[in-house]
Write an enzyme that holds these catalytic residues in place. Sequence first.
Site, short mmCIF file in Angstrom:
data_model
loop_
_atom_site.label_atom_id
_atom_site.label_comp_id
_atom_site.label_asym_id
_atom_site.label_seq_id
_atom_site.Cartn_x
_atom_site.Cartn_y
_atom_site.Cartn_z
N PHE A 122 12.43 -1.00 33.22
CA PHE A 122 12.92 -2.28 33.39
C PHE A 122 11.80 -3.30 32.59
CE2 PHE A 122 14.59 -5.31 36.68
CZ PHE A 122 15.53 -4.24 37.00
N ARG A 170 6.68 -13.74 36.81
CA ARG A 170 6.77 -12.41 37.73
C ARG A 170 7.72 -11.27 36.90
NH1 ARG A 170 10.59 -10.04 40.29
NH2 ARG A 170 11.93 -11.78 40.60
#
Lengths: 340, 566
Positions: free
Chosen positions: B119, B379
């Site tokens: 990711f 984030r």
Amino acid sequence: MPEVKQVEGKNVEVNSQPKSSAIRNEEKEIVVKIKRFSPDKGEWWQEYKLKVDRFTQMTEVLRRIKTEQDPSLSYRAACHMAVCGSCGMKINGAPRLACKTLAIELTKEYNSNEITLEPMDLYPRVKDLVVDLDDFYERMYKVKPRLYPSEEILEGKAEHRLVPEDQRELWKFAQCIWCGLCVSSCPSVRNDAEFLGPAAHAKGYRFLADPRDTITEERMKILVDSSWRCTYCYQCFNVCPRDIEPVTTIKKTRAWSSKMKDKTKVIETGEKHINAIADTIRKSGKLLEAEVYLRTYGLVQAMSDMLYMLKSGRMKYTLIKEVPVKDLNDIEKVMKGDEQ
Amino acid sequence: MEKLSYDAVVLGAGLSGLMAAHEIGKEGFKVAIISKVFPTRSHSSSAEGGIAAYIPGNSDPNDNPDYMTYDTVKGGDYLVDQDAAELLSMKSGDIATVMERWGTLFNRQPDGRIAIRYFGGQTYPRTRFVGDKTGMALLHTIYERTSGLDVDFYSEWFALDLIRDQERVRGVIAMQMKNMTPVFFEARAIVMATGGMGMLYRHSTNSYINTGDGYAMALRAGVALKDPEFVQFHPTALYPSDILISEAARGEGAVLINNKGERFMKRYAPNKLDLAPRDIASRSILTEVKEGRGFPGGFVGLDLTHLGPDYIKERLALAYEAAKSFSGIDATVEPIPVRPAQHYYMGGIDVDITGTNHDLRGLFAAGEAACVSVHGANRLGSNSLLETLVFGRETGRTVADYLKSTSKPSSSVENIELEKMLDEAYSFVKSESGVHFGEVQNKLRDIMWEKVGVFREEKGMQEAVKEVKELRQQVTKMYVNDKSRVYNTEFFNALELRNMMDLAIVISSSALNRKESRGAHYRLDYTQRDDENWLKHTISYLRGNTVEISYKPVKMTKWKPEPRVY
């Protein structure tokens, strides 16, 4: 020249230049007819007009009606991407998720700019499109919807690895979002109080088939009898917005009957019924309904039913003489293949 | 007013709330979960990509929790509390394993161990996933698990306000939506697990239910929010439903194009092009639209067509399906319409790494409602699911300990105070004229999007503060048409709007005050990060119509700030 990339062992052509196509849009004015309800005012239909474009979801239609035209309209909606299961309702008469339904697509599908919205069937109405789902949740809780692994596994003293094939099989049926659409459209739920309903069966099977679960006996007691009460109308298969195929889990649960020690009347009758069907096909290549009936329900029941049939003039249908099909061997082969 | 007594009440039944309730209930305490939706409808269900976890023996051999912490700290532009990020990394493997034992059907490697994928922002791959519906899979698991305990669920109950005395929390007033019956839930501990606030913005990937209720209730009870100016925008949300199209699409070679068919990212990020970070890509798309190179409606195209249908269906199944179901677009023959949308709220109720708030004794928070500060100014993907479970569990355990060591207050709460709060809420129903929630809400969402959105600058934010204050004034004169006591969603929408207003003023004022650009907070008038003056957390209180802002230091352990270059 197209470039070639490897995707999981396969060569796939990839063009290096993007094609520059414009994104088309269209607009339409629609009329939304909503079946409203409140305990004080009763039931009435109300119409709203609004402009939608090619991309407008029915949840957005509802949101816009509520914020721009009529704030008193009540409905449920949350994720607008078909994973939370809030917005189940009847759209043009069919049970669907509002978020997964595009307004313009509907006008084309039904060839009309009028769209009707109604609450889901079966559940008691609370207000407008909001229904009381307590009965639905009760059904779900009845199947003990949680994994019961062994204490050793819970404490981390042992590991029970799930192979990818099992994961894929279980995940298909674990994706139920508790929207309630299948139960609202299930005729067996209406006719048979003992039938758990399609969603609970999907949930139940997901745990019954999990090799890590430890309460298999109990789950069989909960699920197997109920699985024989389904009539295979395939409504749950048709309406499920997540393509879970609850009816498939019911079929798979029936196969567990053979492992049951104390069979209920319903299970025994069900087993007799399918065995009779298989035998008559094996014998004649056809489904001999009269014989299947006799073997399923027994002579006594059949005789009393025959009196009824005589009276209603339907006796002739049971007296048709069936002739076996020619290539019976081929049928035998097909059935063997199926059993394997 | 009817009164129910519990040891603890958890507000919100998403991942963090259910996990906290599980931990409290397991210890034998009486716990209630109040949620305005049935638990599986919570926004946690919408999370797609996965949950980051370093699992010893089942991770990249070069990886370790330190790399995970570093990635998180750098991704958050150094506003991350490093002790919190360390705890998050350290507990990640255990929490993923626990969920697996409870029945989450994680994708598997051939040998049966949990599979793994890359990711954004990860030095080594560590994202665990269940297809592309990881949030849904985890949420159902934890709901199933928690509903098997002796925990009371109050689904479709709307929490109005916290009740407190001079020093501690005393409970919460909530109302059953079906019949509008108000109940005072008396409790020694309250856990805020109410999730995010996407509805404050015209465009958001969030659920309709994310209206920031928990932040507002905390603010009204005199509690501070930490770093409220940090709002994350995701560049590629599907037009117009704002469903997330994962970054994986661009990772596989998808290209952003404007209405001239031009690959415009070459102007903004000549090297990284379409793989530029979220904030840069978001800003670039909006610039194109503002300058007239977007498509009618205000979006650009995410073009996958050159990848070929096989490649798209093999590798970008969800992007393909979402475009098809929700925009009627066949991504193999035409570009997917995308635009930036609000995605996540880094700010939240100020708590420490145990989930404890220090403004109000007995108040705890977890998940997106809280700011433990693991995400800092921005984030990383797959860290939000992880945070909900790790800090949901930490908070639940803290609450159980707190309950063991805290006695019941001797005095009882005055009925008069409860009735006053209820009357305030009911005033919307009693009024016969005024504004509707719909008109104010649409205005608010536009102001926040235009002036406290992807681009920010002094003048716009000053206007926003002024305009939000005016709207907040109007909201006191709000009225609802529907006077019925049965599932009156108009009334609850009005209460939600009141909450949105309280939060909006805090966000806009705090953003106006931070004179630098850091992570998701991008200012046209201060384009650089300024560690000398601004490496500190914002602490904001709401007192009447003013926002009181102070600052406190960021907790640093091992990692010194360095330029954030990707």
